[in-house]
Structures are given as structure tokens and as C-alpha cells.
Design a protein around this motif. Structure first.
Motif, short mmCIF file in Angstrom:
data_model
loop_
_atom_site.label_atom_id
_atom_site.label_comp_id
_atom_site.label_asym_id
_atom_site.label_seq_id
_atom_site.Cartn_x
_atom_site.Cartn_y
_atom_site.Cartn_z
N TRP A 1 30.93 10.85 66.31
CA TRP A 1 30.54 9.59 65.68
C TRP A 1 30.93 8.41 66.56
CZ3 TRP A 1 27.29 8.15 62.10
CH2 TRP A 1 26.94 9.03 61.07
N LEU A 2 32.17 8.40 67.04
CA LEU A 2 32.64 7.30 67.88
C LEU A 2 31.86 7.24 69.19
CD1 LEU A 2 36.51 7.59 67.35
CD2 LEU A 2 34.95 5.88 66.39
N ALA A 3 31.53 8.42 69.74
CA ALA A 3 30.75 8.46 70.98
C ALA A 3 29.35 7.91 70.77
CB ALA A 3 30.69 9.90 71.50
N GLY B 247 29.57 4.24 70.39
CA GLY B 247 29.85 3.67 71.71
C GLY B 247 28.61 3.59 72.57
N LEU B 248 27.77 4.63 72.52
CA LEU B 248 26.52 4.62 73.27
C LEU B 248 25.61 3.49 72.81
CD1 LEU B 248 25.64 8.42 73.52
CD2 LEU B 248 25.94 6.85 75.45
N GLY B 249 25.52 3.30 71.47
CA GLY B 249 24.63 2.28 70.93
C GLY B 249 25.11 0.87 71.16
N VAL B 250 26.42 0.65 70.99
CA VAL B 250 26.97 -0.71 71.06
C VAL B 250 27.36 -1.10 72.49
CG1 VAL B 250 28.83 -2.22 70.26
CG2 VAL B 250 27.76 -0.61 68.68
N ILE B 251 28.02 -0.18 73.21
CA ILE B 251 28.53 -0.52 74.54
C ILE B 251 27.48 -0.24 75.63
CG2 ILE B 251 30.30 -0.01 76.27
CD1 ILE B 251 32.22 0.60 73.98
N GLU C 218 16.42 20.64 67.22
CA GLU C 218 17.88 20.77 67.14
C GLU C 218 18.38 20.87 65.69
OE1 GLU C 218 18.57 18.20 71.27
OE2 GLU C 218 19.25 17.40 69.34
N GLY C 219 17.66 20.29 64.77
CA GLY C 219 18.00 20.43 63.36
C GLY C 219 19.17 19.59 62.87
N GLN C 220 19.82 18.85 63.76
CA GLN C 220 20.96 18.00 63.36
C GLN C 220 20.72 16.59 63.83
OE1 GLN C 220 24.83 19.46 64.57
NE2 GLN C 220 25.82 17.50 64.16
N LEU C 221 20.66 15.64 62.89
CA LEU C 221 20.29 14.27 63.22
C LEU C 221 21.50 13.41 63.55
CD1 LEU C 221 17.72 12.57 63.42
CD2 LEU C 221 18.09 11.86 61.05
N PHE C 222 22.56 13.53 62.76
CA PHE C 222 23.74 12.69 62.95
C PHE C 222 24.98 13.56 63.23
CE2 PHE C 222 21.05 9.99 60.20
CZ PHE C 222 20.93 8.88 61.04
N PRO C 223 26.01 12.95 63.83
CA PRO C 223 27.23 13.71 64.14
C PRO C 223 27.95 14.18 62.88
CG PRO C 223 27.14 11.63 65.36
CD PRO C 223 26.07 11.56 64.33
N THR C 224 28.81 15.17 63.05
CA THR C 224 29.63 15.67 61.94
C THR C 224 31.11 15.56 62.23
OG1 THR C 224 29.53 17.93 62.81
CG2 THR C 224 27.84 17.30 61.20
N THR C 225 31.47 15.21 63.46
CA THR C 225 32.88 15.07 63.83
C THR C 225 33.19 13.62 64.17
OG1 THR C 225 32.53 15.47 66.21
CG2 THR C 225 32.86 17.40 64.79
N THR C 226 34.45 13.25 64.04
CA THR C 226 34.87 11.87 64.32
C THR C 226 34.62 11.50 65.78
OG1 THR C 226 36.60 12.01 62.63
CG2 THR C 226 36.81 10.26 64.27
N THR C 227 34.92 12.43 66.70
CA THR C 227 34.72 12.17 68.13
C THR C 227 33.26 11.88 68.44
OG1 THR C 227 36.60 13.58 68.74
CG2 THR C 227 34.95 13.13 70.44
N ILE D 61 28.28 10.51 76.36
CA ILE D 61 27.33 11.62 76.19
C ILE D 61 28.07 12.96 76.17
CG2 ILE D 61 25.47 12.89 77.35
CD1 ILE D 61 24.32 10.21 78.22
N ARG D 62 29.03 13.12 77.06
CA ARG D 62 29.82 14.36 77.09
C ARG D 62 30.48 14.60 75.73
NH1 ARG D 62 31.97 16.69 81.82
NH2 ARG D 62 30.25 16.99 83.29
N TRP D 63 31.07 13.55 75.16
CA TRP D 63 31.75 13.68 73.86
C TRP D 63 30.74 13.93 72.75
CZ3 TRP D 63 35.27 8.87 74.93
CH2 TRP D 63 36.38 9.28 75.65
N SER D 64 29.62 13.23 72.80
CA SER D 64 28.61 13.38 71.75
C SER D 64 28.01 14.78 71.75
CB SER D 64 27.50 12.34 71.93
OG SER D 64 26.47 12.52 70.99
#
Length: 329
Positions: free
Chosen positions: A233-235, A238-242, A222-231, A36-39
Motif C-alpha cells: 500500500w505504501l509503495a 509512493g509511486l502515485g504521489v512521489i 492478475e486478478g488482484q487490483l489493490f494491495p493487501t499488505t501495508t508495505t 516497484i520492488r516493494w509493490s
């Protein structure tokens, strides 16, 4: 006739496997505050939770569809009609869990990982109280004393932070406490649903409903649905899978053998793993008081797990329609 010692051995192995499952679930959910911190370096709190739920549906929903196509006769869930109460519980599991997740994600914007985990893991109080009030469950002195000891250790973990809590930190504390109330309710709902549905099915309902509810909030606020940075995206993955796919799903699986009250009590160990991860990644200090609190929590959980109230043995689903339900493993 099967020898009694073989029956006992099989029971012990099953219980040991369930405990290992619970430990793996604990490890998986403990990564959540780190992800969450990274996301939240790229997404807002609502966007972070939306992606957590969305990626679970993508990965595990696809896996379930493939499994059903390959072995259509293996699933009995769809063959049995849903009762009105089961429809209500399946709908509620998404609303209640999404509220808890959003409140927790917001709390991490105002307070430390360790303190947020501390307050959020006061959940056993609300789970046990709900079981007693609404499900008429009985808890013996061994379980209640163990819970009191574990909670005392958990409270000790936050004493240092309380001395210098700022206004912002207090705001985070309130959000974390409200999250604990909703999380306790969520565990009670999942415990009832496990008498009828698989853990994956319950989590898919939770994540699909949660995603639908959050979608307009994320877009409008918030106006932003998906991430824009690699970090980020991975976070989010990770939240969804792990954290969701392994952690929450295995917690639901463990409720075949353990009561929701014990599962929520066991999660008091979560600050141990989360604090260590925060120390390694964010350089958040771990004091001697923290280690003492961890030891007290462990002692309380050890006492509680020896109680009958810690297991699902002799427990029956709280039937709202007067008919028994079958468990889908």
C-alpha cells in the motif's frame, strides 16, 4: 526601458529555478524502481502500474477540482477549444506512457534495478532522433557530442552485467529497451502538449486513460487490483504521489525551459540515485566501474546543457492545424 542586466538576471534566475525543478524531478522518479520492488511483493506488474496511475488521479485530480472551485477564473485551459491534433496528442499520451511503464515494470522482474535503469535511459537516442525526423529540430555538435559522451558512460555502467547475463536477464533487457523507445515518444508528445496545457492536466489525461486501459488487464490476467499488505500500500501510494505526482509532473513542468531531448538526456543521471538507493535498501553492489560511468555521464550532460538545443528558446510547437497555440503555465 528595463536595464539589460536586470533582464539577464531574471532570465538566469528563471533558468536556475527550472534546473532545480529538474533535479527534484530526477530525485522523485529515482524512487520508482524501489517502490516497484516493494509493490511487486504483493501485486503483479500491471497492478503496480495501475495503482501508480490511480493514486495520482485520486490525489492530484481532487486537488485540481478543489483549485478550480476556489479560483474558477484562474484556469484558461477549458475556455480554449481543443484542436483535432490536441485531442489526438492527449489520447496518445496515455497509451504511449502506459506501454512504457508496463514494459519497465516487467523488466524489473527479470533484471537488476541498475541494469533496467541503464537500458531504459537510452531514451535520449530515440527522443533526439524523433525530434529530428518528425519535428525537424536541429542539434549542434556540442549537444550531439555531449549526448554521445553521456551515453558512453551509461553503456559503461552495464558492461559488467553483460558478461554474466542469463537468459532471464536478457529478457529483462529487451523489455527495458522497448520501454525506452516508448518513453522517448512520450517525452516528444509531452513537449508538444506543454505549449497548450499545464503539466497537471497532461498527467491527469495520462493517468486516467492508462487506468482505464489497465483495469481489464489487471482483473483478467492478475486478478488482484489493490494491495493487501501495508508495505505494498505504501509503495503504491509512493509511486502515485512521489514518482508520478512529483517526478513526472515536474519533468513536464521543466519542458517550459528545456527541450525534451535534454530532459531525457538529464535522466541518464537517474541510475546514480537509483543505484545508491538499491545499495542502501537491497544491498546491490556499486563497483568502481559504476562510479567511472557516472562521472562520464555527468561530463556529457554538462557539455550538452551549454548547447542551444538543450533549451526551449526559439522552439515553436509543431502545429498540425496551421495555427499557433498558447502556453498554459
Amino acid at each position: 526601458m528595463i536595464p539589460q542586466n536586470l533582464v539577464q538576471l531574471k532570465s538566469d534566475r528563471t533558468q536556475a529555478l527550472a534546473f532545480v525543478t529538474l533535479c527534484l524531478a530526477l530525485l522523485s522518479v529515482s524512487f520508482a524502481p524501489i517502490f516497484i520492488r516493494w509493490s511487486e511483493t504483493d501485486l503483479g506488474a500491471n497492478g503496480t502500474v495501475f495503482n501508480r496511475l490511480f493514486f495520482f488521479v485520486v490525489f492530484f485530480g481532487t486537488g485540481k477540482l478543489i483549485s478550480q472551485r476556489l479560483t474558477p477564473a484562474a484556469s484558461t485551459e477549458e475556455a480554449l477549444p481543443f484542436t483535432r491534433r490536441q485531442w489526438l496528442l492527449l489520447g496518445s499520451v496515455g497509451v504511449v506512457s502506459i506501454t512504457s511503464l508496463v514494459l519497465w515494470a516487467i523488466s524489473l522482474e527479470y533484471t537488476t534495478v541498475a541494469k533496467s535503469m541503464l537500458l531504459n535511459n537510452l531514451t535520449p537516442i530515440f527522443t533526439t532522433l524523433g525530434s529530428w525526423l518528425f519535428l525537424r529540430r536541429q542539434f549542434d555538435n556540442k549537444f550531439l557530442i555531449g549526448m554521445a559522451i553521456a551515453l558512453a558512460g551509461a553503456i559503461a555502467l552495464g558492461l559488467e552485467d553483460l558478461n554474466d547475463a542469463s537468459a532471464g536477464s536478457l529478457t529483462g533487457d529487451i523489455y527495458a529497451l522497448l520501454s525506452a523507445i516508448f518513453l522517448g515518444t512520450y517525452f516528444l508528445i509531452v513537449e508538444q502538449l506543454r505549449f497548450r496545457f499545464s503539466a497537471t492536466t497532461i498527467l491527469l489525461w495520462r493517468c486516467i486513460i492508462g487506468s482505464i486501459l489497465l483495469l481489464p488487464v489487471v482483473l483478467l490476467v492478475e486478478g488482484q487490483l489493490f494491495p493487501t499488505t501495508t508495505t505494498a500500500w505504501l509503495a503504491a501510494i509512493g509511486l502515485g504521489v512521489i514518482s508520478e505526482g512529483l517526478g513526472q509532473r515536474l519533468l513536464a513542468e521543466s519542458m517550459d525551459k528545456f527541450s525534451s531531448s535534454f530532459v531525457s538526456l538529464f535522466l541518464l543521471l537517474e541510475p546514480i540515485v537509483s543505484a545508491m538507493l538499491a545499495w542502501a535498501i537491497f544491498l546491490e553492489a556499486i563497483s568502481p566501474v559504476t562510479w567511472l560511468g557516472f562521472a562520464v555521464v555527468l561530463s556529457g550532460i554538462y557539455l550538452a546543457q551549454s548547447s542551444q538545443a538543450a533549451t526551449q528558446k526559439d522552439l515553436q510547437p509543431a502545429s498540425g492545424d496551421g495555427s499557433p497555440t498558447s502556453s498554459v503555465k
